[in-house]
Design a protein around this motif. Structure first.
Motif: not given
Length: 663
Positions: A179, A182, A197, A200-201, A244
């Motif tokens: 997390c 994310l 995004t 970060r994923c 996300i």
């Protein structure tokens, strides 16, 4: 019997078919030894499977030795030594037609780096930002670290699949390591794992790919748990949460999405306490349903079957987590399905036997259900029915006495219950009259239904004496006469053993009188708290709502420090400030004069005079043990609850259960 047809419908989750829509989501048990689950863990999960849950997820299992978690008993999934206990777990749950998934986690900065003497290390994180909970500064993960993490997810998933578990959930919620990648608040990276995004994923996608690649079994489901809203400015907010989820959904790696909310700083939004009504996270599941055609699981606050069924019936989610409800009553589904819904014990969301114990690193149990964690001793099938019914007299209709009476009656005894008040429930009845605490009444109602079902002879408004007890010719007497609040102002931290001088200059009330007769408090009320619990603050809120000027004083470093453990603090204190309640920690009432209460700072004695009409003391309680003393030698006597030593309702219920089982 009510119909819950939507809940009982099967559901396809990837390659698996779940028999119904009810899920027990990951929650800390702390029953482990040597970083592995134990038979106690297996017994706990089997009891919930036996009770009818369709899907059960294990508590967090960390995937790499760099994470040892927030508790001494954190569990690991990466070593092959875990396989035998996973095998026992799979067999136990499958016996009852349920499925079981492993929760794969890494706590990241939500950890203590020197808790374990054999495992001092630097903590991993996305960007080197400290946890708001623990404050330790971690180091940003390198690409080599990320590769090790990914391999840990794969190895852990393989262990689970080889052992016969049915699936794995990648835990990427609640501020834990994934997390932190994310979240735009905690991910400040400029490499391939930060920024957009999609970047970060990336780490979540790679971990899920490793899980898929490691699976030796075709019938193995993979899901992901997400916080679609961290409830922190600059963090994952609902629109970003949708992006996300869409990014992860497009990979095709996930068979379902477990939608939650909250982060380390906002866990009070993840596991809502009693003060928050309803199901505050269902709207996030509804957002997810607009994005994906995969099953969506919603959680938090779903305490009864009506609410759960409505969520499924409306299409707000495909699966409902009833986790705390299953801690309180692991058999709620089978009870509903077999026409015994009136036997269900309801979670009151006090977070007292479950979350607060986890926060202290203690093993989980339940205020309502002392068999939680003691399934081998107190679970289904362990209550023996007596061959020769006897007469049991119980004195006191508070939680301890009620539980003793119902348990003894369930075993087949004839039970007579004396209660001097006109209603049952003891001090819990009064607690339920405080703001946001109405759900305590469910505990009393649950026990009242059982007492009625098993025809306990209840004598309300009757103060038991030696003679009235003797008239019943009892085989055994259970004394649960409780405790009473003292009003002398004794404060443990100050050591004023004689109490507060000068109390004759004002009206002094105990908490119960202040709750039931607030007019006696006047307009200016000083509440003295020596407990750190909710009671003094809830009472202050109630009195302030009635138009009174209220100040709460405590010798403790902060007011209501124990409410942090129940996740109440962030909800309670805004209400207190809005009501104008003055909060004064690190102070004591030194004396009372005709001019008012002399309130002094405990460190240097600096004082102020507070004009008052009354003082309410929330401090010492005295056990009421005179009857037990009078009965000694005449009958077999068991003392339980506050008359032994004033404590919490958890101990009262437990001691009542044990007394009812042994008389």
């Amino acid at each position: 019997m009510r119909e819950y047809d939507s809940l009982w419908q099967p559901l396809q989750v990837g390659p698996l078919t779940l028999k119904n829509r009810v899920v027990v989501t990951p929650h800390a048990l702390a029953y482990g030894r040597d970083n592995l689950m134990t038979q106690q863990s297996v017994d706990y999960y089997e009891e919930r499977a036996k009770g009818g849950a369709g899907l059960i997820l294990t508590e967090a299992q960390v995937v790499h030795p760099s994470s040892r978690g927030m508790m001494l008993r954190t569990l690991q999934s990466w070593p092959t030594e875990v396989i035998p206990v996973y095998e026992r777990l799979a067999k136990a749950v499958h016996r009852h037609g349920a499925k079981v998934f492993v929760d794969l986690s890494h706590f990241g900065a939500e950890d203590n780096n020197t808790m374990h003497l054999d495992n001092w290390r630097s903590l991993w994180s996305a960007s080197g930002l400290p946890s708001p909970t623990y404050g330790e500064i971690p180091r940003p993960m390198t690409e080599e670290d990320i590769a090790k993490l990914v391999a840990g997810f794969g190895r852990s998933a393989r262990n689970a699949a080889v052992a016969g578990l049915d699936g794995a959930e990648v835990h990427a919620a609640h501020g834990y390591l994934l997390c932190s990648f994310l979240s735009p608040l905690t991910n400040r990276r400029t490499d391939a794992y930060g920024g957009s995004t999609e970047n970060r994923c990336r780490i979540v996608v790679e971990c899920a790919q490793a899980v898929r690649k490691a699976m030796p079994a075709e019938e193995f489901a993979v899901g992901v748990r997400l916080s679609l809203n961290e409830f922190v400015a600059g963090g994952i907010e609902p629109d970003e949460g949708e992006r996300i989820l869409r990014t992860l959904d497009e990979t095709g790696l996930f068979d379902y999405f477990s939608v939650s909310g909250g982060a380390a700083l906002t866990f009070h939004q993840t596991v809502s306490p009693m003060s928050i009504p309803g199901t505050p996270l269902v709207d996030l599941a509804m957002r997810a349903k607009r994005i994906t055609d995969k099953p969506v699981l919603t959680a938090n606050g779903i305490a009864d079957l009506d609410t759960a069924n409505g969520i499924i019936e409306r299409g707000d989610a495909d699966l409902v987590a009833m986790t705390r409800a299953h801690i309180a009553d692991p058999h709620l589904i089978t009870k509903a399905q077999t026409g015994r819904e009136d036997e269900i014990r309801h979670c009151v969301a006090g977070n007292q036997g479950c979350f607060s114990r986890m926060a202290k690193g203690w093993s989980l149990t339940c205020t309502q259900n002392p068999s939680a964690g003691r399934e081998a001793e107190l679970g289904l099938g362990t209550l023996d029915h007596v061959a020769e019914p006897r007469t049991i007299v119980v004195v006191g209709g508070g939680p301890a006495g009620m539980r003793a009476a119902e348990t003894a009656a369930t075993r087949g005894h004839r039970v007579v219950l004396f209660e001097r008040d006109d209603v049952l429930g003891g001090q819990i009845r009064y607690a339920a009259q405080l703001p946001t605490r109405g759900r305590w009444a469910a505990m009393v109602s649950d026990m009242e239904r059982t007492l009625d079902k098993f025809k306990v002879d209840i004598r309300l408004g009757t103060a038991a004496t030696v003679d009235t007890i003797a008239a019943e010719d009892p085989h055994h007497v259970v004394v649960a006469t409780g405790s009473s609040w003292k009003t002398d102002g004794y404060l443990a931290a100050v050591g004023n053993h004689g109490g507060i001088p000068g109390l004759e200059h004002t009206t002094v009330l105990d908490p119960i009188t202040a709750i039931t007769e607030p007019q006696r408090a006047g307009e200016r009320v000083l509440v003295i708290d020596d407990t750190g619990d909710y009671l003094a603050l809830g009472l202050a809120e109630k009195l302030a709502a009635g138009g009174k000027q209220v100040e709460v004083v405590t010798t403790r470093m902060s007011l209501g420090d124990n409410t942090v453990l129940y996740l109440d603090t962030a909800h309670l204190f805004p209400r207190l400030h809005a009501a104008g309640v003055e909060l004064t920690p690190q102070h004591a009432v030194f004396q009372v004069t005709p001019e008012g209460a002399v309130v002094g700072r405990i460190w240097d004695g600096r004082t102020k005079v507070v004009p008052i009409d009354s003082i309410v003391t929330v401090a010492m309680r005295a056990p009421e043990g005179a009857l037990a003393t009078a009965l000694a030698g005449r009958f077999p006597v068991t003392e339980i609850g506050d008359c032994v030593a004033p404590r919490r309702v958890d101990e009262a219920i437990y001691e009542g259960e044990m007394a009812g089982r042994t008389v």
